[in-house]
Design a protein around this motif. Structure first.
Motif, mmCIF file in Angstrom:
data_model
loop_
_atom_site.group_PDB
_atom_site.id
_atom_site.type_symbol
_atom_site.label_atom_id
_atom_site.label_comp_id
_atom_site.label_asym_id
_atom_site.label_seq_id
_atom_site.Cartn_x
_atom_site.Cartn_y
_atom_site.Cartn_z
ATOM 1 N N GLU A 12 44.103 -76.801 -45.558
ATOM 2 C CA GLU A 12 44.825 -75.806 -44.770
ATOM 3 C C GLU A 12 44.724 -74.418 -45.448
ATOM 4 O OE1 GLU A 12 48.729 -77.211 -43.098
ATOM 5 O OE2 GLU A 12 49.385 -75.695 -44.545
ATOM 6 N N TRP A 13 44.898 -74.413 -46.778
ATOM 7 C CA TRP A 13 44.809 -73.150 -47.533
ATOM 8 C C TRP A 13 43.411 -72.539 -47.390
ATOM 9 C CZ3 TRP A 13 41.555 -71.842 -51.579
ATOM 10 C CH2 TRP A 13 41.814 -70.609 -52.182
ATOM 11 N N ARG A 14 42.383 -73.424 -47.452
ATOM 12 C CA ARG A 14 41.001 -72.920 -47.350
ATOM 13 C C ARG A 14 40.763 -72.242 -45.999
ATOM 14 N NH1 ARG A 14 36.181 -75.447 -49.470
ATOM 15 N NH2 ARG A 14 35.732 -75.921 -47.315
ATOM 16 N N SER B 32 51.494 -69.280 -48.187
ATOM 17 C CA SER B 32 50.834 -67.992 -48.460
ATOM 18 C C SER B 32 49.490 -68.248 -49.112
ATOM 19 C CB SER B 32 51.718 -67.111 -49.346
ATOM 20 O OG SER B 32 51.514 -67.395 -50.701
ATOM 21 N N VAL B 33 48.596 -67.244 -49.014
ATOM 22 C CA VAL B 33 47.280 -67.399 -49.638
ATOM 23 C C VAL B 33 47.440 -67.337 -51.155
ATOM 24 C CG1 VAL B 33 44.961 -66.436 -49.869
ATOM 25 C CG2 VAL B 33 46.129 -66.312 -47.678
ATOM 26 N N SER B 34 48.253 -66.383 -51.637
ATOM 27 C CA SER B 34 48.311 -66.166 -53.080
ATOM 28 C C SER B 34 49.029 -67.282 -53.822
ATOM 29 C CB SER B 34 48.993 -64.828 -53.381
ATOM 30 O OG SER B 34 50.252 -64.789 -52.761
ATOM 31 N N ALA C 171 37.163 -69.290 -56.622
ATOM 32 C CA ALA C 171 37.837 -69.578 -55.352
ATOM 33 C C ALA C 171 39.054 -68.699 -55.116
ATOM 34 C CB ALA C 171 38.264 -71.040 -55.325
ATOM 35 N N ARG C 172 39.642 -68.189 -56.198
ATOM 36 C CA ARG C 172 40.860 -67.383 -56.094
ATOM 37 C C ARG C 172 40.611 -65.903 -56.341
ATOM 38 N NH1 ARG C 172 45.689 -69.604 -54.103
ATOM 39 N NH2 ARG C 172 45.535 -71.831 -54.358
ATOM 40 N N LEU C 173 39.348 -65.508 -56.291
ATOM 41 C CA LEU C 173 39.015 -64.087 -56.460
ATOM 42 C C LEU C 173 39.946 -63.257 -55.566
ATOM 43 C CD1 LEU C 173 36.809 -61.989 -57.473
ATOM 44 C CD2 LEU C 173 35.757 -62.312 -55.244
ATOM 45 N N CYS C 174 40.362 -62.093 -56.064
ATOM 46 C CA CYS C 174 41.258 -61.234 -55.283
ATOM 47 C C CYS C 174 40.744 -61.122 -53.845
ATOM 48 C CB CYS C 174 41.320 -59.846 -55.914
ATOM 49 S SG CYS C 174 42.169 -58.642 -54.894
ATOM 50 N N THR D 123 37.447 -55.893 -51.692
ATOM 51 C CA THR D 123 36.689 -54.860 -50.967
ATOM 52 C C THR D 123 37.606 -53.713 -50.559
ATOM 53 O OG1 THR D 123 35.446 -56.690 -50.051
ATOM 54 C CG2 THR D 123 35.080 -54.557 -49.041
ATOM 55 N N VAL D 124 38.795 -54.078 -50.077
ATOM 56 C CA VAL D 124 39.747 -53.028 -49.675
ATOM 57 C C VAL D 124 40.096 -52.187 -50.906
ATOM 58 C CG1 VAL D 124 42.046 -52.587 -48.728
ATOM 59 C CG2 VAL D 124 40.719 -54.534 -47.885
ATOM 60 N N ALA D 125 40.399 -52.886 -52.018
ATOM 61 C CA ALA D 125 40.812 -52.177 -53.233
ATOM 62 C C ALA D 125 39.696 -51.254 -53.724
ATOM 63 C CB ALA D 125 41.176 -53.188 -54.323
ATOM 64 N N VAL E 288 47.796 -47.740 -45.996
ATOM 65 C CA VAL E 288 46.505 -48.379 -45.703
ATOM 66 C C VAL E 288 46.773 -49.821 -45.235
ATOM 67 C CG1 VAL E 288 44.353 -49.249 -46.721
ATOM 68 C CG2 VAL E 288 45.181 -46.975 -47.341
ATOM 69 N N ILE E 289 47.644 -50.514 -45.941
ATOM 70 C CA ILE E 289 47.878 -51.929 -45.598
ATOM 71 C C ILE E 289 48.687 -52.084 -44.311
ATOM 72 C CG2 ILE E 289 48.794 -54.146 -46.425
ATOM 73 C CD1 ILE E 289 46.481 -53.180 -48.119
ATOM 74 N N THR E 290 49.715 -51.223 -44.119
ATOM 75 C CA THR E 290 50.513 -51.410 -42.896
ATOM 76 C C THR E 290 49.712 -51.000 -41.650
ATOM 77 O OG1 THR E 290 51.598 -49.276 -43.259
ATOM 78 C CG2 THR E 290 52.811 -51.231 -43.948
#
Ligand code: HEM
Length: 495
Positions: A116-118, A107-109, A424-427, A431-433, A172-174
Motif C-alpha cells: 500500500e505504501w509503495r 503517510s509516505v514519510s 527507496a526512501r530518497l526524499c 526535484t521540487v527542492a 510553493v507547496i500550498t
C-alpha cells in the motif's frame, strides 16, 4: 553470544564477503534500564552522534528502553544500508505515537514499507514529476519575485528573513497541493505553520518519545502529549477543510497535485493489485508535502545567507557568474550547467548543513548486515547525514565553508552528498527542492547584495539548533538592491 544472519545478510557489506557477520556493532555504554537516553537527549544530536563516531567508529549501537538503534556515520555505510540493501532497510519504526501523528501509518514519510505504501509513494512521486515538468518553474519564479518585492519593501533595514523564506517555500507547496497562496499576515497560514511546527517539535521531545519506549508511562497524565493530540486535530481540520473545498471546486486544475491524487485513488479502487488507497492517504500525503517541503527549504535559504555573510567573496563570485552568463535576464532551471559557482554554493550548504541531518529513522525489515555487523530485524537505523558530510576521511577541512571544493577535479564531489538520503526512501520532494534552492538563490543573489545586519553588524552563529530540521539561530541581514533593475528581462522559454 554470536548470532548469524540470513543468507541475504551474509552476502554483502564491506568486510562481509564470505565472512559471517559479527554481532551487533559495539557502542557507548548506557545506563541500566535507560540505556543511552542521555546521549539521545543532547541539544545538538547530529553533532553529538558525530563525536561519538570519532570514538566508536562509523557504525555503533545505542539503546533506549526496549529499542536498539544503530547509527551510521559515513557515506559508505549509509549507502550500503539505504541504497545497496534498500530492501532490507526500507521500513520505518512502527510506534504508538508515530501512528497517532500519521493517520494510522497512512503517510509516505512515516508509513512502514508495504504494498500500500509503495502504491501511495509511486502515485505522489509520479504526480510531482509531472508537475515539475509543467508548472514548477513558473510557480517558484512567481514566489521568488514576490520575495523580491518584500525585500525591496524593507528599504535597507536590518531584518530576520526566516519567516519570509518560510512563507515563500510554503506558498510553493500550498499552490502545488491545493492551489492556494497566502499573505505573510494570513491567520490561516500562521495557524497551519504553528500546528505543523508544534507537531514536529512535540513529537521529537523526550516526553513523547518516552511513551514509545516505556509503554507504562502512557497511563500517567502527560501535558505535552495532550497538546500533541490537539495540534494533530487542528492540522487535520485545516487540511481536511482544504481538500473538501477543493473537491467542490468547478475549476479544478488538471495538473494540480490534489486532483491528480484524487484520480489515482479512484483508479486504485478497481486496480488488480488489490491495493486500495483512501482519502486518508491523500490527506496524509498533503501533510507530508507541507511538512517535508516548508521548513527544510526555508532553513536551507537562511543557512545560505548566513554562510555568505561569513565569506562575502562567494556572493560576489556567484553574482559575477550570473552577470556574465545571463546578460541581465533572470535564470532558468535549465541554466544550471552554465552556472557552476552557484551550483557549488548549493552543494556546499547542503553538505555543511543538511537540513534533515538525521534523515528519518529506518527499520530493518529482516535480519541483515551493515559493514559486516549483524543487524537483526526491527533494529532502528539512524543515518547521520551530518556526520557523513563532516567525515575527515572524505572531505578535507570538513568544517570549512569552501564551495570551490565542488569545482575542483571536475565537480564530481556532488556524488558524495547524501542530503536527500537515498534508495527507496530518497526524499520524495528532491526535484521540487532542487528547483527551489536553485531559483530562489539565483533570484536573491542576482537582485540583492546581502550585508550583516546584527547589533554592531555581528555575523550569524553557524552552529545552529538541531531538532528534526537543522536551523540557523535567528540573525538579521540587510538586503541592498543591485543596480540591475533597468536590464530586467524575462528569460526565454525553457528548452
Ligand atoms: C524525506 C531531505 C525538501 C518531502 C527526506 C529525507 C531527507 C530529506 C534526508 C529522509 C530520507 C530517508 O528517510 O532516508 C530534504 C532536504 C530538502 C527536502 C535536504 C530541502 C533542502 C523536501 C521537499 C519536499 C520533501 C521540498 C516536498 C515537496 C519529503 C517526503 C519525505 C522526505 C515526503 C519522506 C519520503 C519517504 O519516507 O519515502 N527529505 N528534503 N522534502 N522528504 Fe525531503
Amino acid at each position: 553470544s554470536r548470532r548469524t544472519a540470513s543468507s541475504s545478510a551474509s552476502a554483502g557489506g564491506p568486510g562481509g564477503g564470505h565472512f559471517l557477520p559479527r554481532g551487533l556493532p559495539p557502542g557507548p555504554r548506557g545506563l541500566p534500564f535507560l540505556g543511552n537516553i542521555l546521549d539521545l537527549g543532547q541539544d545538538h544530536l547530529p553533532a553529538h552522534l558525530t563525536q561519538l563516531a570519532r570514538r566508536h567508529g562509523p557504525v555503533y549501537t545505542l539503546t533506549c528502553g526496549s529499542s536498539t538503534l544503530v547509527v551510521l556515520n559515513s557515506s559508505d555505510v549509509i549507502k550500503e544500508a539505504l541504497v545497496k540493501k534498500w530492501s532490507d532497510f526500507a521500513g520505518r519504526p512502527v510506534s504508538y505515537t508515530g501512528s497517532l501523528v500519521s493517520g494510522g501509518g497512512c503517510s509516505v514519510s512515516l508509513g512502514d514499507y508495504s504494498e500500500e505504501w509503495r502504491v501511495q509513494r509511486r502515485l505522489v512521486h509520479q504526480t510531482l514529476q509531472r508537475y515539475s515538468h509543467s508548472r514548477l518553474q513558473a510557480l517558484v519564479e512567481r514566489q521568488a519575485l514576490v520575495l523580491r518585492e518584500v525585500l525591496i519593501g524593507y528599504n535597507g533595514r536590518a531584518v530576520d528573513l526566516a519567516e519570509d523564506f518560510t512563507v515563500a517555500a510554503s506558498n510553493v507547496i500550498t499552490t502545488l497541493t491545493f492551489e492556494k497562496e497566502y499573505e505573510k499576515e494570513s491567520e490561516e497560514l500562521q495557524q497551519l505553520h504553528s500546528c505543523l511546527n508544534n507537531i514536529v517539535s512535540l513529537w521529537g521531545s523526550p516526553w513523547i518519545s518516552a511513551l514509545d519506549s516505556f509503554p507504562l508511562l502512557r497511563k500517567l497524565p502527560n501535558r505535552p502529549f495532550s497538546r500533541l493530540l490537539k495540534e494533530v486535530a487542528r492540522r487535520d481540520d485545516i487540511i481536511g477543510r482544504h481538500i473538501k473545498e477543493y473537491k467542490l471546486r468547478d475549476n479544478q486544475s488538471e495538473d494540480s497535485i490534489t486532483s491528480s491524487l484524487l484520480k489515482g485513488i479512484e483508479q486504485s479502487i478497481g486496480s488488480e493489485d488489490g491495493v486500495r488507497l483512501t482519502d486518508t492517504h491523500l490527506h496524509m500525503a498533503t501533510v507530508d508535502l507541507l511538512i517535508g517541503g516548508t521548513e527544510t527549504t526555508a532553513a536551507w535559504l537562511s543557512w545560505t545567507l548566513a554562510f555568505l555573510l561569513h565569506r562575502p567573496q562567494v556572493q560576489t563570485q556567484v553574482y559575477e557568474e550570473m552577470c556574465g552568463v545571463l546578460e541581465g535576464r533572470y535564470p532558468q532551471y535549465s541554466d544550471r550547467p552554465r552556472l557552476p559557482v552557484l551550483g557549488a554554493l548549493i552543494s556546499e550548504v547542503l553538505r555543511l548543513r543538511p537540513v534533515a541531518p538525521l534523515a528519518v529513522p529506518h527499520r530493518a525489515l529482516r535480519d541483515s548486515s551493515i559493514a559486516g555487523y549483524f543487524i537483526p530485524k526491527d533494529t532502528v537505523i539512524i543515518p547521520n547525514l551530518f556526520g557523513a558530510h563532516h567525515d575527515p576521511s572524505v572531505w578535507s577541512e570538513p568544517h570549512s565553508f569552501r564551495p570551490e571544493r565542488f569545482l575542483e577535479g571536475g565537480g564530481g564531489r556532488a556524488r558524495d552528498l547524501l542530503a536527500f538520503g537515498g534508495g527507496a526512501r530518497l526524499c520524495l520532494g528532491e526535484t521540487v527542492a532542487r528547483t527551489e534552492l536553485f531559483l530562489f538563490t539565483a533570484y536573491l543573489l542576482r537582485d540583492f547584495l546581502f550585508l550583516p545586519g546584527g547589533e554592531g553588524a555581528g555575523l550569524p552563529d553557524l552552529e545552529g539548533e538541531a531538532s528534526v530540521v537543522l536551523k540557523v539561530k535567528s540573525y538579521k541581514v540587510i538586503a541592498v538592491p543591485r543596480p540591475l533593475e533597468a536590464d530586467l528581462v524575462v528569460g526565454p522559454p525553457d528548452q
